[in-house]
Write an enzyme that holds these catalytic residues in place. Structure first.
Site, PDB file in Angstrom:
ATOM      1  N   ALA A   7       0.920  -1.146   0.063  1.00  0.00           N
ATOM      2  CA  ALA A   7      -0.106  -0.022   0.112  1.00  0.00           C
ATOM      3  C   ALA A   7       0.787   1.344   0.095  1.00  0.00           C
ATOM      4  CB  ALA A   7      -0.799   0.129   1.168  1.00  0.00           C
ATOM      5  N   CYS A   8       0.520   2.120  -0.854  1.00  0.00           N
ATOM      6  CA  CYS A   8       1.332   3.387  -0.818  1.00  0.00           C
ATOM      7  C   CYS A   8       0.216   4.676  -1.178  1.00  0.00           C
ATOM      8  CB  CYS A   8       2.392   3.586  -1.964  1.00  0.00           C
ATOM      9  SG  CYS A   8       1.765   3.318  -3.789  1.00  0.00           S
ATOM     10  N   SER A   9       0.756   5.831  -1.371  1.00  0.00           N
ATOM     11  CA  SER A   9      -0.317   6.855  -1.341  1.00  0.00           C
ATOM     12  C   SER A   9      -1.032   6.741  -2.413  1.00  0.00           C
ATOM     13  CB  SER A   9       0.620   8.262  -1.393  1.00  0.00           C
ATOM     14  OG  SER A   9       1.430   8.320  -2.400  1.00  0.00           O
TER      15      SER A   9
END
Length: 102
Positions: A7-9
């Site tokens: 998960a990232c921005s």
């Protein structure tokens, strides 16, 4: 089959890392489904994963996501910033496998 969620921005900055992790898994003979999502999709996607790794720029989400992860029995951690910056798929794959207990 190992299922590793990143998960990232926005879900985009980890796409190259996902590819490198898939290559590392293939070299090791490990069947793995590895995918990345934006931070707002992490909770809903978590139920399909064996572990969740959070991009270092999103470390502030760890406490929020831990509650859902614990409820689902899914280990989570933050991707090492050096491995992330180097797009070191091998190192991040090893971290994920350690979380899964492999």
């Amino acid at each position: 089959m190992k299922r590793i969620l990143l998960a990232c921005s926005s879900g985009m900055s980890t796409s190259l890392l996902v590819q490198k992790m898939k290559e590392a898994a293939e070299k090791r003979g490990i069947e793995a489904e590895i995918w990345a999502v934006a931070q707002d999709k992490a909770e809903s996607e978590m139920s399909h994963a064996d572990c969740l790794l959070i991009g270092p720029q999103m470390r502030f989400l760890k406490k929020k996501l831990e509650k859902t992860a614990e409820a689902n029995g899914i280990p989570l951690d933050i991707i090492d910033p050096i491995a992330y910056g180097r797009i070191d798929g091998e190192a991040v794959l090893i971290k994920a496998l350690d979380l899964i207990g492999e």
